[in-house]
Write a protein that holds these residues in place. Structure first.
Motif, mmCIF file in Angstrom:
data_model
loop_
_atom_site.group_PDB
_atom_site.id
_atom_site.type_symbol
_atom_site.label_atom_id
_atom_site.label_comp_id
_atom_site.label_asym_id
_atom_site.label_seq_id
_atom_site.Cartn_x
_atom_site.Cartn_y
_atom_site.Cartn_z
ATOM 1 N N ALA A 90 0.835 -1.205 0.000
ATOM 2 C CA ALA A 90 0.000 0.000 0.000
ATOM 3 C C ALA A 90 0.871 1.257 0.000
ATOM 4 N N ALA A 91 1.935 1.253 0.794
ATOM 5 C CA ALA A 91 2.842 2.403 0.823
ATOM 6 C C ALA A 91 3.534 2.588 -0.522
ATOM 7 N N THR A 92 3.934 1.489 -1.136
ATOM 8 C CA THR A 92 4.568 1.560 -2.452
ATOM 9 C C THR A 92 3.594 2.096 -3.489
ATOM 10 N N MET A 93 2.342 1.673 -3.396
ATOM 11 C CA MET A 93 1.320 2.169 -4.318
ATOM 12 C C MET A 93 1.152 3.679 -4.177
ATOM 13 N N GLU A 94 1.198 4.190 -2.944
ATOM 14 C CA GLU A 94 1.087 5.628 -2.725
ATOM 15 C C GLU A 94 2.235 6.377 -3.396
ATOM 16 N N VAL A 95 3.443 5.846 -3.261
ATOM 17 C CA VAL A 95 4.613 6.482 -3.878
ATOM 18 C C VAL A 95 4.479 6.456 -5.397
ATOM 19 N N LEU A 96 4.100 5.301 -5.945
ATOM 20 C CA LEU A 96 3.955 5.200 -7.403
ATOM 21 C C LEU A 96 2.840 6.110 -7.917
ATOM 22 N N THR A 97 1.752 6.206 -7.175
ATOM 23 C CA THR A 97 0.646 7.074 -7.578
ATOM 24 C C THR A 97 1.082 8.531 -7.569
ATOM 25 N N ALA A 98 1.807 8.940 -6.542
ATOM 26 C CA ALA A 98 2.313 10.313 -6.477
ATOM 27 C C ALA A 98 3.293 10.579 -7.612
ATOM 28 N N THR A 99 4.158 9.620 -7.882
ATOM 29 C CA THR A 99 5.118 9.761 -8.976
ATOM 30 C C THR A 99 4.402 9.919 -10.303
ATOM 31 N N ARG A 100 3.381 9.117 -10.503
ATOM 32 C CA ARG A 100 2.607 9.194 -11.754
ATOM 33 C C ARG A 100 1.906 10.547 -11.861
ATOM 34 N N SER A 156 3.089 2.321 -17.680
ATOM 35 C CA SER A 156 3.751 1.249 -16.932
ATOM 36 C C SER A 156 3.544 1.426 -15.433
ATOM 37 N N LEU A 157 3.580 2.667 -14.979
ATOM 38 C CA LEU A 157 3.310 2.932 -13.563
ATOM 39 C C LEU A 157 1.877 2.550 -13.217
ATOM 40 N N ARG A 158 0.939 2.885 -14.081
ATOM 41 C CA ARG A 158 -0.456 2.536 -13.836
ATOM 42 C C ARG A 158 -0.616 1.036 -13.723
ATOM 43 N N ALA A 159 0.044 0.300 -14.625
ATOM 44 C CA ALA A 159 -0.031 -1.166 -14.591
ATOM 45 C C ALA A 159 0.598 -1.724 -13.315
ATOM 46 N N ALA A 160 1.706 -1.146 -12.885
ATOM 47 C CA ALA A 160 2.367 -1.591 -11.657
ATOM 48 C C ALA A 160 1.487 -1.321 -10.437
ATOM 49 N N ILE A 161 0.853 -0.160 -10.420
ATOM 50 C CA ILE A 161 -0.048 0.191 -9.316
ATOM 51 C C ILE A 161 -1.209 -0.794 -9.269
ATOM 52 N N GLN A 162 -1.770 -1.100 -10.427
ATOM 53 C CA GLN A 162 -2.893 -2.041 -10.490
ATOM 54 C C GLN A 162 -2.470 -3.430 -10.006
ATOM 55 N N GLU A 163 -1.327 -3.883 -10.456
ATOM 56 C CA GLU A 163 -0.849 -5.208 -10.056
ATOM 57 C C GLU A 163 -0.555 -5.274 -8.553
ATOM 58 N N LEU A 164 0.065 -4.220 -8.030
ATOM 59 C CA LEU A 164 0.319 -4.176 -6.582
ATOM 60 C C LEU A 164 -0.991 -4.179 -5.801
ATOM 61 N N GLY A 165 -1.967 -3.440 -6.277
ATOM 62 C CA GLY A 165 -3.270 -3.407 -5.610
ATOM 63 C C GLY A 165 -3.945 -4.760 -5.604
ATOM 64 N N ASP A 166 -3.895 -5.433 -6.733
ATOM 65 C CA ASP A 166 -4.495 -6.766 -6.822
ATOM 66 C C ASP A 166 -3.798 -7.748 -5.874
ATOM 67 N N THR A 167 -2.478 -7.694 -5.857
ATOM 68 C CA THR A 167 -1.710 -8.592 -4.993
ATOM 69 C C THR A 167 -1.955 -8.267 -3.521
ATOM 70 N N ARG A 168 -1.986 -6.977 -3.187
ATOM 71 C CA ARG A 168 -2.285 -6.563 -1.816
ATOM 72 C C ARG A 168 -3.650 -7.085 -1.368
ATOM 73 N N ASP A 169 -4.643 -6.940 -2.235
ATOM 74 C CA ASP A 169 -5.986 -7.426 -1.903
ATOM 75 C C ASP A 169 -5.988 -8.934 -1.677
ATOM 76 N N HIS A 170 -5.232 -9.647 -2.499
ATOM 77 C CA HIS A 170 -5.134 -11.103 -2.349
ATOM 78 C C HIS A 170 -4.500 -11.472 -1.001
ATOM 79 N N LEU A 171 -3.431 -10.774 -0.633
ATOM 80 C CA LEU A 171 -2.772 -11.043 0.654
ATOM 81 C C LEU A 171 -3.708 -10.744 1.826
ATOM 82 N N LEU A 172 -4.442 -9.642 1.738
ATOM 83 C CA LEU A 172 -5.382 -9.313 2.808
ATOM 84 C C LEU A 172 -6.491 -10.353 2.906
ATOM 85 N N ASN A 173 -6.944 -10.852 1.773
ATOM 86 C CA ASN A 173 -7.952 -11.918 1.787
ATOM 87 C C ASN A 173 -7.404 -13.188 2.430
#
Length: 74
Positions: free
Chosen positions: A24-34, A45-62
């Motif tokens: 989540a913290a990495t996503m915030e940094v990437l979003t700010a950078t974008r 590419s940043l958008r795709a990385a943010i999306q992938e990190l979000g999906d993976t984060r959601d999976h881990l939380l589940n």
């Protein structure tokens, strides 16, 4: 349930939650950078990385929630 298994489940839940927090913290940094970069080459590419990190984060939380759901009630 065996006390060792309880301890392992709790540790796994902590680790999954910690990894999700880092993502989540990495996503915030990437979003700010974008946002700072604007609409330039490479931001897709940043958008795709943010999306992938979000999906993976959601999976881990589940996974962490699933571990908690099957925990014996004390």
């Amino acid at each position: 349930m065996d006390p060792l298994l309880l301890l392992l489940r709790e540790e796994m839940t902590r680790k999954l939650s910690a990894a999700a927090g880092t993502m989540a913290a990495t996503m915030e940094v990437l979003t700010a950078t974008r946002a700072i970069a604007g609409d330039v080459r490479g931001t897709e590419s940043l958008r795709a990385a943010i999306q992938e990190l979000g999906d993976t984060r959601d999976h881990l939380l589940n996974q962490a929630r699933t571990l908690e759901a099957f925990a014996p009630h004390r």
